[in-house]
Motif scaffolding. Structure first.
Motif, PDB file in Angstrom:
ATOM      1  N   TYR A 112      -7.999  -6.806   7.307  1.00  0.00           N
ATOM      2  CA  TYR A 112      -6.803  -6.274   6.654  1.00  0.00           C
ATOM      3  C   TYR A 112      -5.625  -6.284   7.638  1.00  0.00           C
ATOM      4  CZ  TYR A 112     -10.042  -4.344   3.153  1.00  0.00           C
ATOM      5  OH  TYR A 112     -10.989  -4.172   2.188  1.00  0.00           O
ATOM      6  N   LEU A 159      -7.790   1.729   2.575  1.00  0.00           N
ATOM      7  CA  LEU A 159      -8.617   0.538   2.776  1.00  0.00           C
ATOM      8  C   LEU A 159     -10.066   0.897   3.109  1.00  0.00           C
ATOM      9  CD1 LEU A 159      -6.050  -1.495   4.908  1.00  0.00           C
ATOM     10  CD2 LEU A 159      -6.731  -1.981   2.537  1.00  0.00           C
ATOM     11  N   THR A 175       3.142  -1.524  -0.823  1.00  0.00           N
ATOM     12  CA  THR A 175       2.109  -2.528  -1.062  1.00  0.00           C
ATOM     13  C   THR A 175       2.377  -3.236  -2.381  1.00  0.00           C
ATOM     14  OG1 THR A 175      -0.277  -2.911  -1.301  1.00  0.00           O
ATOM     15  CG2 THR A 175       0.581  -0.844  -2.192  1.00  0.00           C
ATOM     16  N   ALA A 227      -9.286  -4.176  10.759  1.00  0.00           N
ATOM     17  CA  ALA A 227      -7.865  -4.351  10.455  1.00  0.00           C
ATOM     18  C   ALA A 227      -7.044  -4.610  11.711  1.00  0.00           C
ATOM     19  CB  ALA A 227      -7.326  -3.111   9.731  1.00  0.00           C
ATOM     20  N   ASP A 284      -1.393  -6.281   3.737  1.00  0.00           N
ATOM     21  CA  ASP A 284      -2.001  -5.599   2.591  1.00  0.00           C
ATOM     22  C   ASP A 284      -1.213  -4.349   2.242  1.00  0.00           C
ATOM     23  OD1 ASP A 284      -4.695  -7.132   2.168  1.00  0.00           O
ATOM     24  OD2 ASP A 284      -4.555  -6.814   4.328  1.00  0.00           O
TER      25      ASP A 284
END
Length: 388
Positions: A168, A77, A214, A142, A191
């Motif tokens: 996230y 990410l 994912t 996140a 995510d």
């Protein structure tokens, strides 16, 4: 009069798990040993497909362990130095260690006193608090909700909150293999999600192992590249990566054990129901299962202000227990100056850490053993009543 056992009852028993499936596991290992291929081969690929299918998710990528799974998910990410990630202090230290491994700052929030998972009210207060500081909005990136002890966190509310604030979500599913929230398995809401296959897990290997899952193909491709030196083609690193690969032996063992996961989770649930019935009249605070949740009881955690006393009493009767976890991460020497804590403080976390005790919990505890454990706890309870 309770007759003390000569053979101890273990709090968890990965050897019993191996012995239950020994012939299949031995045959699978023999096949791998004779194949001549031991890293990232057909067994890993097959397990990734089967695990993804089990979860009803598009991609599963095997890695070396659960800590790496979290770290590599964060890296995929783009999270690193200068970023912040929210999680809890009542968790295995691996959750916080993974955040630090990528160079980000852990921000710890308090937990719900019933489920021991991230408190959704504290979460929003913390997000608002951080975004209202002088630090740039991009600092907070996140949230890592931990599905602790096999009970899913309030993951729908967490993901909705994350979307509202453009954050996230990386689920920590190290203890929630097969658990469900509103009919969807943990690991399918965020995510990405990280799983551990440490031998004591509901789905455990006979060594270390982990996976990132994912539904996002681009993130899956990044994870696959990051797990092996950033390669897109062999020996050519397009991005800085690492070496964190699930090996063929662990993958073939996991393929065998995955077939039995739902059945063994059902056995855990049955044992928890037995404990609930037999311990209902004691002074222990028993675990709760919220509505619309399928708990998989990685641990059966009770609470008592006399936790250390009952732990010692059970040990005298050859009953093994553990404390998950005795010292919250924010109070551990290595992390006291390395984490941020929101204004709400961590009062629930600190109180619960002083009271929790994990009773024996695995699929191979029979009814007689469960009754014996409950009888010993009842004996302790009655003795305490007589002395008070």
């Amino acid at each position: 009069m309770i007759v003390q056992r000569q053979t101890p009852i273990h709090q968890t028993d990965p050897q019993a798990s191996y012995q239950a499936h020994q012939s299949e596991i031995d045959a699978a290992i023999h096949q791998v040993l004779n194949s001549g291929w031991y890293i990232l081969g057909q067994q890993v690929e097959a397990f990734e497909q089967e695990f993804a299918s089990y979860l009803n998710v598009k991609n599963a990528i095997g890695v070396a362990n659960g800590t790496d799974a979290l770290a590599i998910a964060l890296r995929s990410l783009g999270i690193g130095v200068g970023d912040a990630v929210i999680t809890v202090s009542h968790t295995a230290v691996a959750t916080v260690a993974a955040i630090e491994l990528v160079g980000a700052t852990p921000v710890l929030v308090d937990i719900d006193p019933q489920t021991y998972n991230l408190d959704i009210n504290c979460l929003e207060e913390t997000i608002v608090e951080i975004l209202n500081t002088k630090s740039p909005k991009a600092l907070l990136k996140a949230i890592i909700p931990v599905h602790l002890y096999g009970h899913p966190a309030n993951i729908q509310a967490i993901t909705e909150l994350a979307r509202r604030y453009e954050l996230y979500v990386v689920e920590d599913c190290a203890q929630s293999h097969g658990a469900e929230y509103k009919g969807r398995k943990t690991g399918t809401w965020g995510d990405l999600a990280a799983f551990s296959f440490y031998p004591t897990k509901n789905l455990g290997a006979l060594g270390d192992g982990g996976a990132v899952v994912t539904n996002d193909l681009n993130l899956a491709q990044k994870v696959r590249s990051l797990r092996e030196y950033g390669w897109h083609e062999r020996y050519i690193s397009k991005i800085p990566g690492m070496n964190t690969r699930l090996d063929e032996l662990q993958a073939t063992i996991l393929r065998v054990k995955l077939r039995y996961l739902d059945g063994e989770n059902a056995q855990r649930h049955q044992l928890a129901n037995t404990y609930n019935q037999l311990l209902a009249t004691t002074s222990l605070v028993l675990p709760e299962q919220q509505s619309e949740v399928e708990h998989v009881y990685h641990q059966y955690v009770v609470r008592s202000q006399k936790r250390d006393d009952i732990k010692a009493f059970l040990k005298e009767y050859a009953i093994g227990t553990l404390i998950h976890y005795p010292v919250p991460v924010h109070l551990q020497p290595a992390y006291q100056s390395r984490v941020l804590i929101a204004k709400q403080e961590l009062n629930n976390t600190e109180q619960i850490s002083r009271e929790i005790l994990s009773l024996p919990m695995h699929p191979y505890i029979n009814a007689e053993q469960a009754e014996y454990i409950s009888e010993v706890i009842a004996l302790w309870h009655n003795q305490k009543l007589e002395t008070n």
